[in-house]
Enzyme design. Structure first.
Site, mmCIF file in Angstrom:
data_model
loop_
_atom_site.group_PDB
_atom_site.id
_atom_site.type_symbol
_atom_site.label_atom_id
_atom_site.label_comp_id
_atom_site.label_asym_id
_atom_site.label_seq_id
_atom_site.Cartn_x
_atom_site.Cartn_y
_atom_site.Cartn_z
ATOM 1 N N ASN A 1 0.835 -1.209 0.000
ATOM 2 C CA ASN A 1 0.000 0.000 0.000
ATOM 3 C C ASN A 1 0.864 1.252 0.000
ATOM 4 O OD1 ASN A 1 -2.151 -1.760 0.169
ATOM 5 N ND2 ASN A 1 -2.265 -1.637 2.402
ATOM 6 N N HIS B 1 5.563 -0.830 -3.124
ATOM 7 C CA HIS B 1 5.080 -0.059 -4.276
ATOM 8 C C HIS B 1 5.234 1.442 -4.057
ATOM 9 C CE1 HIS B 1 2.499 -3.746 -5.597
ATOM 10 N NE2 HIS B 1 3.777 -3.897 -5.842
#
Ligand SMILES: [Zn+2]
Length: 258
Positions: free
Chosen positions: A104, A121
């Site tokens: 997330n 990410h």
């Protein structure tokens, strides 16, 4: 207090573990009201395809549009609160080492009090120069929840300028077609290797290379426990897979531990 029943075998594994690595995905954030990537086409942004805002090509074409989009997303996150799943993980970390590896881009684990060792990410709150890659912490590095809501009038927001080289500052997230950040990948790799138990939460859409981390853990004999209301690709190989959400299952696990 009633709630989901956690199997004894899962409770025993967690109770005996001094080091737990948690692998989290979009489902955990969704329970705080943060729309998953594919579901965020609302309001001002409904005419845009998220996939086309999250690419190096989109950035090349229209940096202000891409910066405005991520700024809007950051404001959405700042207006949200960690949920009971985030808080249960932080509480679990009070009595043992709990390392969070997350896919997330929000900061809800951090705000709940967890140690996040890796944002695989990237992060909405770690902008950097698109030219020289220097992290940017100057004015407008992050929106505040009390900023005027100009994004609902005009999607484009001019990105800040790098004080070092004058380049445009870009969001610190991983776009389609980009490789994962090396440092975050290495920290995730180390956290998985050191763990005695892996807990996977909210990762229905897990993709490679991230998916290889829990797979390898199982191969190396580290138990992998999945909390997910729906079956996922992790379900096939997990040691235990519980059909329950993070916000319900993790507090129940904590209560069962006593
Ligand atoms: Zn620069």
């Amino acid at each position: 207090m009633t709630g989901p029943t956690i199997p004894e075998a899962v409770i025993d594994l967690v109770r005996d573990a001094d080091w737990i690595t948690v692998f989290s995905g979009a489902g955990v954030s969704a329970e705080s009201g943060i729309a998953t990537f594919r579901d965020v086409q609302t309001g001002l942004w409904e005419t845009f395809d998220p996939a086309e805002l999250a690419t190096p090509e989109a950035w090349e074409r229209d940096p202000a549009l891409v910066w405005g989009w991520y700024r809007w997303r950051a404001r959405e996150v700042l207006a949200a609160e960690p949920n009971t799943g985030h808080r249960a993980l932080a509480e679990l970390g009070a009595s043992r080492t709990v390392m969070v590896v997350t896919q997330n881009v929000d900061d809800l684990h951090e705000r709940a009090g967890s140690d996040v060792v890796s944002h695989l990410h990237g992060s909405l709150f770690a902008p950097r120069c698109s030219v020289c890659h220097t992290p940017y912490d100057g004015p407008d590095a992050r929106p505040s929840a009390t900023d005027p809501d100009t994004e609902h009038v005009e999607p484009r927001v001019t990105p800040p300028t790098c004080p070092r080289c004058g380049g445009d500052v870009r969001p610190g997230v991983v776009w389609f077609g980009e490789s994962l950040p090396t440092d975050d990948w290495q920290r995730a790799d180390q956290a998985f290797r050191a763990s005695e138990v892996v807990i996977v939460v909210g990762t229905s859409g897990i993709v490679y290379p991230a998916a290889s981390l829990p797979e390898r853990a199982v191969r190396e004999g580290i138990p992998v426990i999945e909390f997910n209301p729906a079956e996922s690709s992790v379900t096939d190989f997990a040691t235990h897979s519980l059909r329950v959400s993070a916000a319900e299952g993790l507090p129940a696990l904590l209560r069962a531990l006593g």
